[in-house]
Scaffold this motif. Structure first.
Motif, PDB file in Angstrom:
ATOM      1  N   SER A   1      39.632 128.533  98.278  1.00 21.86           N
ATOM      2  CA  SER A   1      39.499 127.376  97.393  1.00 21.86           C
ATOM      3  C   SER A   1      40.884 126.851  97.062  1.00 21.86           C
ATOM      4  O   SER A   1      41.894 127.330  97.584  1.00 21.86           O
ATOM      5  CB  SER A   1      38.732 127.766  96.132  1.00 21.86           C
ATOM      6  N   GLY A   2      40.955 125.875  96.176  1.00 18.67           N
ATOM      7  CA  GLY A   2      42.244 125.309  95.778  1.00 18.67           C
ATOM      8  C   GLY A   2      43.209 126.361  95.266  1.00 18.67           C
ATOM      9  O   GLY A   2      44.414 126.312  95.541  1.00 18.67           O
ATOM     10  N   THR A   3      42.672 127.327  94.564  1.00 17.47           N
ATOM     11  CA  THR A   3      43.506 128.379  93.970  1.00 17.47           C
ATOM     12  C   THR A   3      44.297 129.159  95.020  1.00 17.47           C
ATOM     13  O   THR A   3      45.403 129.627  94.753  1.00 17.47           O
ATOM     14  CB  THR A   3      42.610 129.340  93.144  1.00 17.47           C
TER      15      THR A   3
ATOM     16  N   PHE B   1      45.465 123.857  84.567  1.00 15.39           N
ATOM     17  CA  PHE B   1      45.729 124.205  85.963  1.00 15.39           C
ATOM     18  C   PHE B   1      47.202 124.454  86.216  1.00 15.39           C
ATOM     19  O   PHE B   1      47.562 125.351  86.990  1.00 15.39           O
ATOM     20  CB  PHE B   1      45.126 123.162  86.914  1.00 15.39           C
TER      21      PHE B   1
ATOM     22  N   THR C   1      51.746 119.546  88.705  1.00 18.77           N
ATOM     23  CA  THR C   1      50.333 119.269  88.942  1.00 18.77           C
ATOM     24  C   THR C   1      50.131 117.758  88.871  1.00 18.77           C
ATOM     25  O   THR C   1      50.331 117.164  87.808  1.00 18.77           O
ATOM     26  CB  THR C   1      49.479 119.982  87.869  1.00 18.77           C
TER      27      THR C   1
ATOM     28  N   VAL D   1      47.476 115.724  89.074  1.00 19.19           N
ATOM     29  CA  VAL D   1      46.477 115.419  88.048  1.00 19.19           C
ATOM     30  C   VAL D   1      46.027 116.739  87.451  1.00 19.19           C
ATOM     31  O   VAL D   1      45.464 117.571  88.159  1.00 19.19           O
ATOM     32  CB  VAL D   1      45.252 114.706  88.650  1.00 19.19           C
TER      33      VAL D   1
ATOM     34  N   THR E   1      43.411 118.484  85.774  1.00 23.32           N
ATOM     35  CA  THR E   1      41.998 118.197  85.602  1.00 23.32           C
ATOM     36  C   THR E   1      41.497 118.613  84.213  1.00 23.32           C
ATOM     37  O   THR E   1      40.394 118.266  83.821  1.00 23.32           O
ATOM     38  CB  THR E   1      41.222 118.922  86.722  1.00 23.32           C
TER      39      THR E   1
ATOM     40  N   ASP F   1      50.581 120.438  93.126  1.00 25.38           N
ATOM     41  CA  ASP F   1      49.149 120.692  93.143  1.00 25.38           C
ATOM     42  C   ASP F   1      48.457 119.331  93.208  1.00 25.38           C
ATOM     43  O   ASP F   1      48.496 118.553  92.258  1.00 25.38           O
ATOM     44  CB  ASP F   1      48.746 121.465  91.870  1.00 25.38           C
TER      45      ASP F   1
ATOM     46  N   VAL G   1      45.165 119.068  94.046  1.00 28.24           N
ATOM     47  CA  VAL G   1      43.740 119.399  94.185  1.00 28.24           C
ATOM     48  C   VAL G   1      42.873 118.247  93.674  1.00 28.24           C
ATOM     49  O   VAL G   1      41.901 117.861  94.317  1.00 28.24           O
ATOM     50  CB  VAL G   1      43.377 120.716  93.461  1.00 28.24           C
ATOM     51  N   CYS G   2      43.253 117.683  92.532  1.00 29.41           N
ATOM     52  CA  CYS G   2      42.415 116.634  91.942  1.00 29.41           C
ATOM     53  C   CYS G   2      42.990 115.238  92.178  1.00 29.41           C
ATOM     54  O   CYS G   2      42.628 114.291  91.499  1.00 29.41           O
ATOM     55  CB  CYS G   2      42.223 116.904  90.452  1.00 29.41           C
TER      56      CYS G   2
ATOM     57  N   ALA H   1      42.108 120.992  97.833  1.00 26.92           N
ATOM     58  CA  ALA H   1      40.826 121.654  98.091  1.00 26.92           C
ATOM     59  C   ALA H   1      39.842 120.618  98.606  1.00 26.92           C
ATOM     60  O   ALA H   1      40.035 119.413  98.440  1.00 26.92           O
ATOM     61  CB  ALA H   1      40.303 122.308  96.815  1.00 26.92           C
TER      62      ALA H   1
ATOM     63  N   GLN I   1      36.575 120.109  97.789  1.00 24.84           N
ATOM     64  CA  GLN I   1      35.408 119.688  97.001  1.00 24.84           C
ATOM     65  C   GLN I   1      35.683 118.639  95.935  1.00 24.84           C
ATOM     66  O   GLN I   1      34.777 118.278  95.203  1.00 24.84           O
ATOM     67  CB  GLN I   1      34.774 120.912  96.332  1.00 24.84           C
ATOM     68  N   LYS I   2      36.924 118.171  95.828  1.00 25.13           N
ATOM     69  CA  LYS I   2      37.163 117.157  94.799  1.00 25.13           C
ATOM     70  C   LYS I   2      37.113 115.785  95.471  1.00 25.13           C
ATOM     71  O   LYS I   2      36.107 115.509  96.117  1.00 25.13           O
ATOM     72  CB  LYS I   2      38.398 117.521  94.015  1.00 25.13           C
TER      73      LYS I   2
HETATM   74  C1  PLP Z   1      40.052 122.466  90.631  1.00 25.02           C
HETATM   75  C2  PLP Z   1      41.516 122.600  90.535  1.00 25.02           C
HETATM   76  C3  PLP Z   1      42.196 123.744  90.945  1.00 25.02           C
HETATM   77  C4  PLP Z   1      41.480 124.979  91.432  1.00 25.02           C
HETATM   78  O1  PLP Z   1      40.777 124.733  92.593  1.00 25.02           O
HETATM   79  P1  PLP Z   1      39.580 125.714  93.021  1.00 25.02           P
HETATM   80  O2  PLP Z   1      39.044 125.076  94.254  1.00 25.02           O
HETATM   81  O3  PLP Z   1      38.625 125.730  91.867  1.00 25.02           O
HETATM   82  O4  PLP Z   1      40.167 127.052  93.266  1.00 25.02           O
HETATM   83  C5  PLP Z   1      43.571 123.764  90.871  1.00 25.02           C
HETATM   84  N1  PLP Z   1      44.245 122.714  90.404  1.00 25.02           N
HETATM   85  C6  PLP Z   1      43.633 121.590  89.995  1.00 25.02           C
HETATM   86  C7  PLP Z   1      44.455 120.461  89.508  1.00 25.02           C
HETATM   87  C8  PLP Z   1      42.250 121.503  90.045  1.00 25.02           C
HETATM   88  O5  PLP Z   1      41.638 120.383  89.633  1.00 25.02           O
END
Ligand code: PLP
Length: 389
Positions: free
Chosen positions: A67-69, A95, A147, A149, A151, A178, A180-181, A201, A203-204
């Motif tokens: 996942s993103g982590t 995050f 980061t 965004v 989240t 980061d 991810v979002c 990741a 799924q966002k």
């Molecule tokens: C969701 C998120 C993560 C973690 O991602 P996962 O897929 O839940 O492990 C890390 N950073 C940000 C900014 C996120 O929105």
């Protein structure tokens, strides 16, 4: 038939997927070395570069199950000299603090000496450029982490300006972001801004199912990885293992380190293709997609502030992310419950200082970009009713 009943999923990830993306997930397994899958992986890697604004052949895009982590560990185990590197972490919420914790606890020998956390003055604020400049001037940092965004607050960081500052005042510092979002819904110019590693990741805003760790790595970061003398790496996260595999697939040849999730990568390919073929406002591609997210987000936030008289956690529109909205409300659980009763899945707060005081609504991917779904407009209408309860 669905096992779950969340027809209007509006949390900040996972998000609703398009029918075509869902279709790819229902396919029979194929060999991860067959030509059609190899081509699907190649196409996904190439398209991921384009979404990142990394069109050149330099650096390497990352698609790894996880996942993103997992991205925190990819950065920590491949780009930090655990014995001597200094790391500056900018924190704009939950995050950023997780990223900070990962580095402090697992990837440096003495966090009290090697890791500095520069936090926003309060929940919903950003870290000021002046403060970052002062901190960068106070010692030699090997890596800065931020980061795009967060989240937890819906705060958007001005990564371009921070990257420009780093290049000017501390040119040897690598830049990790980061995303991810933000990947798929905010402007990211990996090459132009001179970023070194972005993690994300599936799924966002990308709109694929959860389960893939995505990213982009620069030539500079690859050099740093090769020169590290002491790292606290792990077998599965090692670039030494992954880079030859990703390079091979990107050149159209299969290779094996750990079995790639074939259906997920097929679905990612479709999600990325749909992003790059999206048209809006006389543009096609990632910039059209970003412009549409901004329109949806600005309309949503303006209605929340002006018609519903609520306050955004991120304060002003300029400070706000475009893939979600964090809103202070009097009684979050009852608002969330009212929304759920009407088919809308939204969520609560997670920032430690203000957790119980706000709600979060995600508006990414098809929910934000396909007006015919009415997800976001319907949510707005229902939210205004919920607030009157
Ligand atoms: C969701 C998120 C993560 C973690 O991602 P996962 O897929 O839940 O492990 C890390 N950073 C940000 C900014 C996120 O929105």
């Amino acid at each position: 038939m669905s096992l779950h009943d969340q027809t209007k999923l509006l949390i900040p990830g996972p998000i609703k997927m398009s029918p075509e993306v869902i279709g790819a997930l229902g396919q029979q397994s194929v060999s991860h070395t067959c030509p059609t899958f190899t081509d699907s992986f190649r196409d996904s890697l190439t398209k991921l570069r384009r979404v990142y604004g990394a069109d050149s052949t330099k650096g390497i895009p990352l698609i790894i199950s996880g996942s993103g982590t997992l991205g925190f560990d990819l950065v920590g185990s491949n780009l930090i000299d655990s014995k001597k590197d200094n790391v500056l972490v900018l924190s704009t919420g939950f995050f950023s603090d997780e990223f900070h914790e990962a580095i402090s606890q697992y990837y440096v020998e003495d966090a009290s000496k090697q890791v500095t956390r520069l936090g926003a003055p309060n929940a919903g604020a950003t870290v000021s450029i002046d403060e970052i400049e002062r901190e960068l001037g106070s010692k030699q940092y090997d890596l800065i982490v931020m980061t795009h965004v967060d989240t937890s607050t819906g705060v958007l960081l001005d990564v371009e300006s921070i990257a420009n500052l780093v290049h000017k005042v501390s040119p040897d510092t690598l830049i990790a972001v980061d995303t991810v979002c933000s990947l798929g819904c905010e402007t990211i110019e990996f090459d132009k801004w001179g970023l070194d590693i972005c993690i994300s990741a599936s799924q966002k805003a990308i709109g694929a199912p959860p389960g893939l760790s995505l990213g982009m790595v620069s030539e500079n970061a690859l050099k740093k990885h090769e020169s590290l003398s002491s790292k606290s790496g792990s077998y599965y996260t090692s670039f030494t293992k992954w880079l030859p595999i990703l390079r091979s697939f990107e050149s159209g040849k299969s290779a094996y380190f750990a079995t790639p999730p074939v259906q997920m990568i097929d679905s990612l390919r479709i999600a990325l293709t749909q992003i790059l073929e999206y048209s809006f406002d006389n543009q096609t591609g990632i910039h059209a997609r970003i412009a549409k997210h901004k329109q949806t987000s600005d309309n949503f936030k303006t209605a929340v502030v002006e018609q519903m008289k609520q306050e955004l956690v991120s304060g002003s529109l300029n400070n706000s992310a475009h893939g979600l909205t964090a809103i202070y409300v009097k009684d979050p659980p009852s608002v969330i419950q009212y929304m759920a009763k009407h088919g809308y899945t939204i969520t609560g707060g997670i920032h430690k200082d203000i957790k119980s005081k706000y709600i979060r609504v995600g508006h990414m991917g098809i929910s934000a970009c396909d007006d015919s779904l009415n997800d976001v407009s319907g949510c707005l209408q229902t939210l205004s009713e919920a607030l009157k309860q």
